[in-house]
Structure formats: C-alpha cells, structure tokens
Write a protein that holds these residues in place. Structure first.
Motif, PDB file in Angstrom:
ATOM      1  N   LYS A   1      -6.203  14.100  -6.228  1.00 16.47           N
ATOM      2  CA  LYS A   1      -5.870  12.761  -6.711  1.00 16.47           C
ATOM      3  C   LYS A   1      -6.674  11.714  -5.948  1.00 16.47           C
ATOM      4  O   LYS A   1      -7.251  11.984  -4.902  1.00 16.47           O
ATOM      5  CB  LYS A   1      -4.376  12.493  -6.537  1.00 16.47           C
ATOM      6  CG  LYS A   1      -3.464  13.538  -7.153  1.00 16.47           C
ATOM      7  CD  LYS A   1      -3.697  13.703  -8.643  1.00 16.47           C
ATOM      8  CE  LYS A   1      -2.634  14.559  -9.298  1.00 16.47           C
ATOM      9  NZ  LYS A   1      -2.520  15.916  -8.729  1.00 16.47           N
ATOM     10  N   THR A   2      -6.688  10.494  -6.488  1.00 14.63           N
ATOM     11  CA  THR A   2      -7.444   9.403  -5.872  1.00 14.63           C
ATOM     12  C   THR A   2      -6.519   8.470  -5.112  1.00 14.63           C
ATOM     13  O   THR A   2      -5.550   7.931  -5.659  1.00 14.63           O
ATOM     14  CB  THR A   2      -8.213   8.595  -6.934  1.00 14.63           C
ATOM     15  OG1 THR A   2      -9.161   9.449  -7.566  1.00 14.63           O
ATOM     16  CG2 THR A   2      -8.946   7.419  -6.294  1.00 14.63           C
ATOM     17  N   LEU A   3      -6.837   8.284  -3.832  1.00  9.90           N
ATOM     18  CA  LEU A   3      -6.124   7.327  -2.990  1.00  9.90           C
ATOM     19  C   LEU A   3      -6.977   6.065  -2.871  1.00  9.90           C
ATOM     20  O   LEU A   3      -8.141   6.132  -2.468  1.00  9.90           O
ATOM     21  CB  LEU A   3      -5.883   7.918  -1.596  1.00  9.90           C
ATOM     22  CG  LEU A   3      -5.371   6.938  -0.535  1.00  9.90           C
ATOM     23  CD1 LEU A   3      -3.986   6.408  -0.898  1.00  9.90           C
ATOM     24  CD2 LEU A   3      -5.339   7.609   0.849  1.00  9.90           C
ATOM     25  N   GLY A   4      -6.401   4.942  -3.234  1.00 11.61           N
ATOM     26  CA  GLY A   4      -7.090   3.668  -3.090  1.00 11.61           C
ATOM     27  C   GLY A   4      -6.601   2.940  -1.849  1.00 11.61           C
ATOM     28  O   GLY A   4      -5.396   2.701  -1.699  1.00 11.61           O
ATOM     29  N   LEU A   5      -7.507   2.621  -0.963  1.00 13.54           N
ATOM     30  CA  LEU A   5      -7.160   1.920   0.271  1.00 13.54           C
ATOM     31  C   LEU A   5      -7.598   0.469   0.159  1.00 13.54           C
ATOM     32  O   LEU A   5      -8.778   0.178  -0.058  1.00 13.54           O
ATOM     33  CB  LEU A   5      -7.849   2.573   1.472  1.00 13.54           C
ATOM     34  CG  LEU A   5      -7.443   4.009   1.784  1.00 13.54           C
ATOM     35  CD1 LEU A   5      -8.318   4.577   2.895  1.00 13.54           C
ATOM     36  CD2 LEU A   5      -5.970   4.080   2.184  1.00 13.54           C
ATOM     37  N   ILE A   6      -6.654  -0.439   0.316  1.00 13.17           N
ATOM     38  CA  ILE A   6      -6.969  -1.865   0.342  1.00 13.17           C
ATOM     39  C   ILE A   6      -6.919  -2.287   1.802  1.00 13.17           C
ATOM     40  O   ILE A   6      -5.850  -2.481   2.378  1.00 13.17           O
ATOM     41  CB  ILE A   6      -5.989  -2.665  -0.524  1.00 13.17           C
ATOM     42  CG1 ILE A   6      -6.028  -2.170  -1.970  1.00 13.17           C
ATOM     43  CG2 ILE A   6      -6.331  -4.159  -0.468  1.00 13.17           C
ATOM     44  CD1 ILE A   6      -5.035  -2.856  -2.889  1.00 13.17           C
ATOM     45  N   GLY A   7      -8.092  -2.399   2.411  1.00 13.65           N
ATOM     46  CA  GLY A   7      -8.205  -2.653   3.844  1.00 13.65           C
ATOM     47  C   GLY A   7      -8.719  -1.407   4.542  1.00 13.65           C
ATOM     48  O   GLY A   7      -8.142  -0.318   4.392  1.00 13.65           O
ATOM     49  N   LEU A   8      -9.833  -1.555   5.259  1.00 13.02           N
ATOM     50  CA  LEU A   8     -10.469  -0.395   5.895  1.00 13.02           C
ATOM     51  C   LEU A   8     -10.669  -0.632   7.384  1.00 13.02           C
ATOM     52  O   LEU A   8     -11.721  -0.329   7.950  1.00 13.02           O
ATOM     53  CB  LEU A   8     -11.810  -0.097   5.216  1.00 13.02           C
ATOM     54  CG  LEU A   8     -11.705   0.383   3.764  1.00 13.02           C
ATOM     55  CD1 LEU A   8     -13.065   0.334   3.083  1.00 13.02           C
ATOM     56  CD2 LEU A   8     -11.132   1.799   3.709  1.00 13.02           C
ATOM     57  N   GLY A   9      -9.651  -1.180   8.012  1.00 11.19           N
ATOM     58  CA  GLY A   9      -9.674  -1.364   9.453  1.00 11.19           C
ATOM     59  C   GLY A   9      -9.350  -0.067  10.167  1.00 11.19           C
ATOM     60  O   GLY A   9      -9.519   1.028   9.618  1.00 11.19           O
ATOM     61  N   ALA A  10      -8.859  -0.175  11.395  1.00 13.76           N
ATOM     62  CA  ALA A  10      -8.609   1.014  12.216  1.00 13.76           C
ATOM     63  C   ALA A  10      -7.657   1.994  11.542  1.00 13.76           C
ATOM     64  O   ALA A  10      -7.891   3.207  11.544  1.00 13.76           O
ATOM     65  CB  ALA A  10      -8.058   0.588  13.576  1.00 13.76           C
ATOM     66  N   ILE A  11      -6.582   1.474  10.933  1.00 13.11           N
ATOM     67  CA  ILE A  11      -5.611   2.358  10.278  1.00 13.11           C
ATOM     68  C   ILE A  11      -6.176   2.915   8.985  1.00 13.11           C
ATOM     69  O   ILE A  11      -6.097   4.115   8.718  1.00 13.11           O
ATOM     70  CB  ILE A  11      -4.292   1.615  10.024  1.00 13.11           C
ATOM     71  CG1 ILE A  11      -3.652   1.194  11.343  1.00 13.11           C
ATOM     72  CG2 ILE A  11      -3.324   2.489   9.224  1.00 13.11           C
ATOM     73  CD1 ILE A  11      -2.480   0.236  11.185  1.00 13.11           C
ATOM     74  N   GLY A  12      -6.760   2.052   8.171  1.00 12.04           N
ATOM     75  CA  GLY A  12      -7.318   2.498   6.898  1.00 12.04           C
ATOM     76  C   GLY A  12      -8.345   3.600   7.062  1.00 12.04           C
ATOM     77  O   GLY A  12      -8.379   4.561   6.284  1.00 12.04           O
TER      78      GLY A  12
END
Length: 383
Positions: A136-147
């Motif tokens: 499945k596709t996971l969309g991440l909004i924000g790619l900082g340390a946690i992302g």
C-alpha cells in the motif's frame, strides 16, 4: 546560575549542569528555564531570564514571539524524540488496518463464556478483518526527523512511500531514503495515498487543513494518522467522513471529547514521546543547548533566533537586536571603547538578528551597546 524546571526533567539531562548551577523547582529570577508540557503563556518572565529550553519539539506552550521581544532565546530539541514517535506511528499503521483495538475490546466481552469462547471467536472474527499494509501507499505530509524515520520503517515493511514537505531543505532531502517519492503538492498525497500520516507543526496556515475539502480529494477508505498536532484536523469534518465511510480509520495521539469513543477512531493519550529513552534524549539535548548559550553565547536549535556558533576562545559579547540595526554600528562601539574584536558572527531570523563577538577583553561595552536604537539585550560573557 539558577535553572528553573517547570516539569519533571530527566536527571540524565540535569546532570550536565555542574555545581555552578542551581536546579530549582521554584525561582523568581532564573537565568534559564527548562520545560516540557507546562504552559508558559501566563508566565511572568524576569528580566534575568535569558533562555527557555523545551525538552521536546513543539513549542505551542511557550509564547515564542513575546520571548523574542524580551531577548529570551527559546530552544527546542528536534529529533530527540523522533524514534519514539516513529515507533508509535508504525503501531498506528497496524491498528488502523487490522482493527486491533476494536477486536481487543470485543474479545474482553467473551469473558465467562467458558467452552463457547472458541466457537464465538471463529464466528465473530470476520467483522474485524482488515488489509495488510505491505504494497500500500503511505503518504507523509512533512519530512522532518520523524517523517524520515517513518518512511524508512514503512519501506522496510513493504510499503510505497510518497512525501510532501513545502519547506524541505537540501540537507533534509539528502537524508531521505532514495525510495521515497517526493511529490509536488499535498494534493498528490491526498489523491494517491492509502494511508496519510501528518508530521507538520500547527500554524495559522496548517490548522484545520485536514477538512471537508481536503478529505474529498482523498481516496475512498483512506486511513489518517495524526501524531503531530490535534489542531491540524477539523474534527467535525472528519467525523462526517468516518460516518460516510470516506475515511476508514482515524488514529490520533490528541484525543478530544468529540472523537473519544467514536467507531473507527483510535485515540491515544499523547504517548508519542512517552518513553524513558525519549525523555532522556530531550532533557540531555535541552541542557546542552542551554549551557552552550549561557556559558558561550552559542545558539543552536532556537525557534526565535538564528543559529550562531563561534568556537574561538575568549571573552564574549552577545547582542540581540532588531534586524534593521547594522552590525557595523555595533562594531563601531567596540572601536570607540578600544576593545579588539577577534571574531564575530551574526545571523537573522525574522525581525531579529543575533550577533556574537569574541573580544580580547570583556571591558564593559555592553552598556554602550545597549543604548543603540534597536538593541533588545546585550550580555557580557566572561571565559
């Protein structure tokens, strides 16, 4: 120097302060304050207070702009709790798909059924069926340390990962897993992701951004994870989407009265950074940054002033001033007072500039510098 702690702070961090510091739970005029979740919006700052260190990433509990105007540097600890939050996000992915929480509650209701439990389990388990996350596709909004860490783990679990970050720096981009697909807009995430995980701060622009209009652009049956800030999601619009089936599940670390107990909502009591390792990491990072500023004037990871670090040995003068005051005007004061500047560095963030000078002798020039129009605070640091 006096350091006020407004929450229980890990000893791993506090032990970084030597005997020249007093660590206090009550203090009227602290030079430094370390805080976790306690609200400081009603706190009356002393003129003696130089810095606040938040043992965590978010600073919603601190009046950051007011602190800048008073010459109080506010630090946070980005990345120190990232692994703890990442692990809970991965847990959230699982429970959003497999209905673990609902099935657990249902199973407790079988207590007392004796030998019938096995038959009841086989009969009732189909209602809790859910898809696997692999593929499945996971969309991440924000790619900082946690992302970034969530992306790594999701890819390792067989997911496709797409990410959007409007403020992604070249440095952060270089740290991303090469398998992360960077998309050009948040709409690309909405339209293609089976799971959406939020990793952005709550600002005037982002509050309520997950609303009816945004949800309408998402895939039917999307699962939304919010381990960032509760204010990012419009609860009323989300509840309508859950009722219609447009959203299959909402997992949040920020429970509110309107979402607690709602079917297909998994509400957790802000557990993201609640690990001993995370608390130790945040406390240590906060203490180190606080010490560097109090003892050397160096700033790293401030949310209201720029990073300015000087490694040169010697006495120092630190100056917080409005950006429209030219640093050359400050340098002219040193010249007038006969003080040689061995090294200096300055940086600007928003409407404020921070200038740090290493001098041959910390003769009292701070009073003269303080008289310059636009200077918020000038401080002499003996080394």
């Amino acid at each position: 120097m006096d350091i006020l702690t407004l929450n229980k702070i890990s000893k791993i961090g506090l032990k970084e302060f030597d005997s020249s510091y007093n660590i206090l739970e009550e203090c009227e005029n602290p030079q430094g304050i370390i805080v976790r979740s306690a609200s400081m919006h009603e706190y009356e700052f002393s003129n003696e207070t130089l810095a606040v260190a938040r043992a965590g990433a978010g600073v919603n509990n601190i009046p950051v702009a007011d602190c800048a105007g008073k010459g109080v540097v506010v630090f946070n600890t980005p990345g120190a709790n990232a692994n703890a939050v990442k692990e809970l996000v991965i847990c959230g992915l699982m429970v959003s798909s497999r209905k673990v929480m609902a099935s657990y509650d249902w199973c407790k209701g079988l207590k007392g059924e004796g030998e019938n439990v096995g038959k009841l389990v086989e009969k009732g388990k189909s209602q809790f069926a859910g898809p696997e996350i692999s593929g499945k596709t996971l969309g991440l909004i924000g790619l900082g340390a946690i992302g970034r860490l969530v992306a790594d783990s999701a890819i390792a679990l067989g997911m496709k990962v797409a990410g959007f970050d409007a403020f992604l720096s070249d440095e952060a981009k270089a740290l991303l897993n090469s398998q992360v697909e960077l998309v050009g807009s948040v709409e690309d995430i909405y339209e293609n992701a089976d799971y959406i995980s939020l990793h952005i701060p709550a600002t005037a622009d982002t509050k309520g951004s997950i609303n009816e209009a945004a949800i309408a652009k998402m895939k039917d049956g999307v699962r939304i994870l919010n381990f960032a800030r509760g204010e990012l999601v419009n609860s009323k619009d989300l509840l309508k989407a859950l009722e219609s089936g447009k959203v299959s599940c909402y997992v949040t670390d920020f429970p509110t009265d309107d979402v607690i107990g709602v079917e297909n909502v998994v509400a957790l009591p802000h557990l993201g950074a609640s690990t001993p390792e995370s608390e130790e990491n945040c406390a240590y990072m906060a203490a180190v940054q606080m010490k560097e500023f109090l003892e050397k004037g160096n700033i790293k990871n401030s949310v209201n002033f720029p990073n300015v670090i000087l490694d040169d040995e010697g006495d120092r003068i630190s100056v917080i001033h409005k950006a429209d005051l030219n640093t050359n005007d400050i340098l002219s004061v040193f010249t007038e007072k006969g003080v040689a500047v061995k090294a200096f560095k300055s940086g600007t963030k928003g409407e404020y500039t921070y200038s740090l000078f290493v001098v041959d002798s910390a003769s009292d020039v701070t009073s003269a510098i303080s008289q310059l129009n636009g200077v918020v605070r000038a401080r002499e640091i003996k080394n």
